[in-house]
Scaffold this active site. Structure first.
Site, PDB file in Angstrom:
ATOM      1  N   ASP A  51      -1.195   9.489 -49.918  1.00  0.00           N
ATOM      2  CA  ASP A  51      -0.396   9.633 -51.131  1.00  0.00           C
ATOM      3  C   ASP A  51       1.108   9.631 -50.836  1.00  0.00           C
ATOM      4  O   ASP A  51       1.900   9.129 -51.633  1.00  0.00           O
ATOM      5  CB  ASP A  51      -0.796  10.942 -51.838  1.00  0.00           C
ATOM      6  CG  ASP A  51      -0.120  11.115 -53.188  1.00  0.00           C
ATOM      7  OD1 ASP A  51      -0.150  10.158 -53.983  1.00  0.00           O
ATOM      8  OD2 ASP A  51       0.447  12.200 -53.452  1.00  0.00           O
ATOM      9  N   HIS A 109       6.137   6.800 -49.081  1.00  0.00           N
ATOM     10  CA  HIS A 109       7.466   7.423 -49.171  1.00  0.00           C
ATOM     11  C   HIS A 109       8.030   7.829 -47.792  1.00  0.00           C
ATOM     12  O   HIS A 109       9.165   7.514 -47.464  1.00  0.00           O
ATOM     13  CB  HIS A 109       7.427   8.661 -50.063  1.00  0.00           C
ATOM     14  CG  HIS A 109       6.850   8.407 -51.429  1.00  0.00           C
ATOM     15  ND1 HIS A 109       7.021   7.227 -52.103  1.00  0.00           N
ATOM     16  CD2 HIS A 109       6.100   9.186 -52.250  1.00  0.00           C
ATOM     17  CE1 HIS A 109       6.418   7.291 -53.289  1.00  0.00           C
ATOM     18  NE2 HIS A 109       5.839   8.476 -53.394  1.00  0.00           N
TER      19      HIS A 109
HETATM   20  C1  BG6 Z   1       4.072  10.226 -55.958  1.00  0.00           C
HETATM   21  C2  BG6 Z   1       2.847  10.958 -55.489  1.00  0.00           C
HETATM   22  O1  BG6 Z   1       4.123   8.945 -55.407  1.00  0.00           O
HETATM   23  O2  BG6 Z   1       5.233  10.954 -55.582  1.00  0.00           O
HETATM   24  C3  BG6 Z   1       2.818  12.360 -56.063  1.00  0.00           C
HETATM   25  O3  BG6 Z   1       1.680  10.256 -55.879  1.00  0.00           O
HETATM   26  C4  BG6 Z   1       4.111  13.087 -55.757  1.00  0.00           C
HETATM   27  O4  BG6 Z   1       1.710  13.096 -55.540  1.00  0.00           O
HETATM   28  C5  BG6 Z   1       5.327  12.242 -56.148  1.00  0.00           C
HETATM   29  O5  BG6 Z   1       4.105  14.299 -56.487  1.00  0.00           O
HETATM   30  C6  BG6 Z   1       6.618  12.884 -55.656  1.00  0.00           C
HETATM   31  O6  BG6 Z   1       7.730  12.196 -56.196  1.00  0.00           O
HETATM   32  P1  BG6 Z   1       9.144  12.914 -56.406  1.00  0.00           P
HETATM   33  O7  BG6 Z   1      10.018  11.822 -56.924  1.00  0.00           O
HETATM   34  O8  BG6 Z   1       8.915  14.023 -57.380  1.00  0.00           O
HETATM   35  O9  BG6 Z   1       9.568  13.424 -55.064  1.00  0.00           O
END
Ligand code: BG6
Length: 494
Positions: A242, A247
Site C-alpha cells: 500500500d 510512495h
Molecule cells: C494512499 C494509501 O495511497 O495513501 C492510504 O492507500 C494512505 O492507505 C494514503 O492512507 C496516505 O496519503 P497522505 O497523502 O494522507 O499521506
C-alpha cells in the site's frame, strides 16, 4: 524565478473527463473537490465537461447534489458560494453504466461525450486495479478511445509483478504508453516536488550528496489513522504494497537518483529507474536483518480508545500495518549508506519526513567528543512543511565552549503564505496538459514490484513474525533494533 508575487495557474485547454467509479470515495473525496477548487481558481475553461460513470441508478441532478454534500462533508471549513457551485455543477453529468460488462449499452455515455474536435478526452479509472484491463477493452469496443485520448490509473497497479505486468499489457493494448498516466499522489505533493529543486538548484548539496559524506537516510511516513472501513481491501494489501511499493520508493528515488540532464519526464524517470534497479534484493536469508513487520493492537489514539486491526477486520490475519526496511542501493553513490524506510497506521502522530544524516566529524577537537551530534537535514513533507539543517553551534554568552544543536529553519508556513493545494489538483491539471513527469512509467512500476515481490517471497519462506504494537505508539520496538544492529538509531527530533 518567482519574486514571491501570487502564483499564476498554467492555462489548460478545454477537456472532457470521464470518471469511472464516480460515486466512490476517491471521486467524491478527492477528484470532484479538486476540480471545484481549480474551477474556482479560474483554471478550468467553461467548455469542459466532467462525466461521472457508475453502476448505480441515478441522474445528473442527483449526482450534483451528492458531489456537493460530499464536498461540504470533507471541507467543513470552506464556505461554498451557491452560484459558483451551480456554475461548476453545470459541467457535471452522470451516466449509469456497468463498464465492466462486455454487453453493456455504452450509447448513453457516447451521447454524453462531446464529439467536437479539440477537446482533450481523459478517462479516469477510479476503480479496483483488476478492472483496468477489462474497462480499457470496453472503451475500445465502444469506439471511445479517440486518437490522443488519455487514461489515468490509480495506484496500486496490481498486487505483484505478474498482475502489474498483465494490467500494463491489457491497458497498453488500447492506449499508447504516452497516453497512460499512472498516479502516485505523493508525486503531486508540493514538498515532494521541492526535493528536486532543493537537490539540483542549490550548488551546496550535490558535492556532499553521497556515501562519502552521508551516513544514512531515513524516510518515515507515519499515519495516526487506522484502516477503519478499508479493512477488507487493506487486508489483501498491507503496508508494504500500500505504501512502500509506491510512495516510499518514489521518495527514495528522488533522494537517491543521479542529477537528470533536464526536467523532461523521461529524463527524470530514466534516473529513477536506475535507482530501483540498484536496490539490493531482500532474500529469505537476510530478511530478518533487513525488515520488521508490525500490526497494531488496541490502544489510545487522539485521546480515545481505539480497536486493534484484528477487531476492525473481525478475522485472523498476518497482514502488516507497519513495516520498516533497510534498503541498500548498490551503486557508486550510495555504497555503504543505507536508506531506512518505515511506515505505519495508528502511529503516535501523522507526519512524513526525510532525514539525511551526515557523517560524524573526522576528529573531535573538543574533549567531550561523544556529545557531538551529526549534521542532519530534515525534510518535512507534511504537516509543518519545511526544511531544517541541524547544526552544532556555540551557545552564546560566557561559560566556555558550550555547544547547542539548533536548526537553520526554513518553515514554509512562515516563508510563503500560500495555500497548499491537494496533490490531486496538480495531478489532474497535469493530465490535461499532458505532463507525464508526475506519473509513473510502466517500467518504473514493474521495477518497484520486482523488489517488493522479493520481500513478500522472503517473508513467506521465512515466516517472518508480525509484531504487535499498541495503537498510538511508534510501532514495534523491533524497528529500533533494525538500526541498532548497525550502531544507529531513528532520529526522533532534537
Ligand atoms: C494512499 C494509501 O495511497 O495513501 C492510504 O492507500 C494512505 O492507505 C494514503 O492512507 C496516505 O496519503 P497522505 O497523502 O494522507 O499521506
Amino acid at each position: 524565478m518567482s519574486d514571491g508575487a501570487s502564483p499564476k495557474l498554467l492555462p489548460v485547454e478545454p477537456f472532457e473527463l470521464i470518471v469511472f467509479g464516480a460515486t466512490g470515495d476517491l471521486s467524491l473525496r478527492k477528484l470532484i473537490p479538486s476540480l471545484f477548487h481549480r474551477w474556482r481558481d479560474d483554471q478550468i475553461p467553461p467548455e469542459s465537461k466532467i462525466i461521472g460513470v457508475s453502476r448505480g441508478a441515478g441522474d445528473s441532478s442527483a449526482y450534483r447534489q451528492l458531489a456537493l454534500d460530499s464536498f461540504r462533508k470533507h471541507h467543513p471549513a470552506e464556505t461554498v458560494d451557491e452560484a459558483e457551485w451551480r456554475a461548476f455543477a453545470d459541467l457535471l453529468t452522470y451516466v449509469e453504466l456497468d463498464a465492466m460488462r462486455e454487453d453493456a449499452d455504452w450509447s448513453a455515455l457516447a451521447a454524453a461525450t462531446d464529439q467536437s474536435a479539440g477537446k482533450q478526452r481523459i478517462f479516469y479509472l477510479a476503480l479496483a486495479p483488476d478492472l483496468y484491463g477489462p474497462v480499457s477493452r470496453n472503451i475500445e469496443r465502444a469506439g471511445l478511445n479517440s486518437p490522443g485520448a488519455r487514461i489515468v490509473l490509480e495506484k496500486p497497479i496490481g498486487k505483484d509483478l505478474a498482475s502489474a505486468h498483465e494490467i500494463n499489457r491489457a491497458v497498453g493494448a488500447v492506449f499508447p504508453e504516452e497516453s497512460i498516466f499512472r498516479i502516485d499522489h505523493y508525486l503531486g505533493k508540493e514538498t515532494v516536488q521541492n526535493l528536486i529543486v532543493l537537490r539540483f538548484m542549490n550548488s551546496l548539496f550535490e558535492p556532499l550528496w553521497n556515501a562519502n559524506a552521508i551516513d544514512h537516510v531515513e524516510i518515515t511516513v507515519a499515519e495516526s489513522i487506522g484502516v477503519g472501513g478499508r479493512a477488507g481491501y487493506y487486508d489483501t494489501s498491507g503496508a508494504l504494497r500500500d505504501m512502500v511499493q509506491n510512495h516510499l520508493l518514489q521518495l527514495l528515488c528522488l533522494v537517491a537518483m543521479e542529477p537528470p540532464l533536464d526536467l523532461e519526464p523521461d529524463t527524470v524517470r530514466d534516473e529513477k529507474i536506475k535507482v530501483l534497479r540498484a536496490l539490493r534484493p531482500v532474500t529469505a536469508e537476510n530478511v530478518r536483518d533487513t525488515s520488521v513487520r508490525g500490526q497494531y493492537g488496541p490502544g489510545a489514539s487522539g485521546g480515545e480508545v481505539v480497536p486493534g486491526y484484528l477487531d476492525e477486520l473481525d478475522a485472523a490475519s498476518r497482514t502488516e500495518t507497519y513495516v520498516a526496511i533497510k534498503a541498500s542501493i548498490d551503486n557508486w553513490r550510495w555504497k555503504g549508506a543505507p536508506f531506512y524506510l518505515r511506515t505505519g497506521k495508528r502511529m503516535k502522530a501523522r507526519y512524513s519526513e526525510i532525514i539525511i544524516q551526515f557523517k560524524d566529524v573526522a576528529h573531535a577537537i573538543l574533549k567531550d567528543e561523544s556529545a557531538l551530534p551529526p549534521t542532519r537535514m530534515v525534510i518535512r513533507l507534511q504537516p509543518d512543511e519545511g526544511v531544517k539543517l541541524l547544526l552544532v553551534t556555540k551557545d552564546p554568552g560566557p561559560g566556555g565552549m558550550r555547544l547547542r544543536y539548533v536548526p537553520l529553519n526554513l518553515s514554509y508556513a512562515e516563508a510563503f503564505a500560500a495555500r497548499y493545494p491537494d496533490a490531486y489538483e496538480r495531478l489532474l491539471m497535469a493530465v490535461v496538459r499532458g505532463d507525464l513527469g508526475l506519473f509513473m512509467r510502466r517500467d518504473e512500476v514493474e521495477a518497484a514490484w520486482r523488489w517488493v515481490d522479493g520481500i513478500l517471497d522472503a517473508w513467506n519462506i521465512d515466516k517472518t513474525p508480525v509484531h504487535s504494537y499498541a495503537a498510538g505508539t511508534d510501532g514495534p520496538m523491533h524497528a529500533a533494533m533494525l538500526l541498532d544492529r548497525d550502531g544507529r538509531a531513528w532520529f526522533d527530533g532534537v
